[in-house]
Design an enzyme around this catalytic site. Structure first.
Site, mmCIF file in Angstrom:
data_model
loop_
_atom_site.group_PDB
_atom_site.id
_atom_site.type_symbol
_atom_site.label_atom_id
_atom_site.label_comp_id
_atom_site.label_asym_id
_atom_site.label_seq_id
_atom_site.Cartn_x
_atom_site.Cartn_y
_atom_site.Cartn_z
ATOM 1 N N HIS A 100 0.845 -1.198 0.000
ATOM 2 C CA HIS A 100 0.000 0.000 0.000
ATOM 3 C C HIS A 100 0.872 1.236 0.000
ATOM 4 O O HIS A 100 2.027 1.196 0.428
ATOM 5 C CB HIS A 100 -0.957 0.017 1.202
ATOM 6 C CG HIS A 100 -0.273 -0.174 2.522
ATOM 7 N ND1 HIS A 100 0.077 -1.416 2.999
ATOM 8 C CD2 HIS A 100 0.143 0.721 3.450
ATOM 9 C CE1 HIS A 100 0.679 -1.276 4.171
ATOM 10 N NE2 HIS A 100 0.732 0.012 4.467
ATOM 11 N N HIS A 102 0.878 5.245 1.318
ATOM 12 C CA HIS A 102 0.211 6.262 2.138
ATOM 13 C C HIS A 102 0.183 7.580 1.369
ATOM 14 O O HIS A 102 1.217 8.026 0.861
ATOM 15 C CB HIS A 102 0.993 6.496 3.435
ATOM 16 C CG HIS A 102 0.983 5.327 4.367
ATOM 17 N ND1 HIS A 102 0.093 5.223 5.405
ATOM 18 C CD2 HIS A 102 1.748 4.213 4.423
ATOM 19 C CE1 HIS A 102 0.320 4.101 6.077
ATOM 20 N NE2 HIS A 102 1.322 3.467 5.495
#
Ligand code: AMP
Ligand code: ZN
Length: 137
Positions: A100, A102
């Site tokens: 992922h 941010h």
């Protein structure tokens, strides 16, 4: 998709989320514990543990999406700057082992994120490091 992975479930809509953006490859959601107002996460729909495992096509698309989201979120939240952070491995701060990115809007004087303390570069060591990296590219 990995049945035991929370981000697989969110990315693929099995667990509902406030979705800022979705296409065939990604979902962008808000972080549960935001560093600042609007802190979001880019989640690929396919499961990759980290940057070592992600395929080139998804990695390339992820950064193009980060650029698009940064522009939209900066306008939407009237932020003053933006951090894109991506952690790999426990020692680097990764806590959810599904790749992922941010997306963190920054606001003047928010003091939301602590960065590293600058060390001292050593030229002989840098020359050695260049050699080692080139041997592994
Ligand atoms: P990292 O430390 O880079 O692995 O980041 C994991 C991030 O996921 C943290 O910032 C958590 O706050 C966030 N997080 C964990 N579970 C959820 C969830 N169910 N929904 C949204 N964000 C989450
Ligand atoms: Zn996953």
């Amino acid at each position: 998709m990995n049945e035991d992975c929370i981000f697989c479930k969110i990315a693929n809509g099995i667990i509902p989320s406030n979705t800022l953006f979705e296409d065939d490859d990604f979902r962008v959601i808000f972080d549960l514990g935001p560093a600042t107002k609007g802190h979001a996460l880019i989640l690929p729909k396919k499961h990759f543990e980290n940057i070592y495992k992600i395929d080139d096509d998804t990695a390339a698309k992820a950064f193009v999406l980060a650029k698009k989201m940064a522009a939209a979120m900066t306008k939407a939240f009237d932020s003053d700057g933006f951090n894109i952070i991506q952690n790999n491995g426990e020692c680097a701060g990764q806590t959810v082992f599904h790749f992922h990115m941010h997306l963190i809007p920054r606001y003047k004087d928010d003091n939301a994120i602590e960065f590293w303390k600058a060390g001292q570069a050593d030229d002989a060591e840098l020359k050695e490091l260049v050699k080692k990296v080139q041997e592994n590219l």
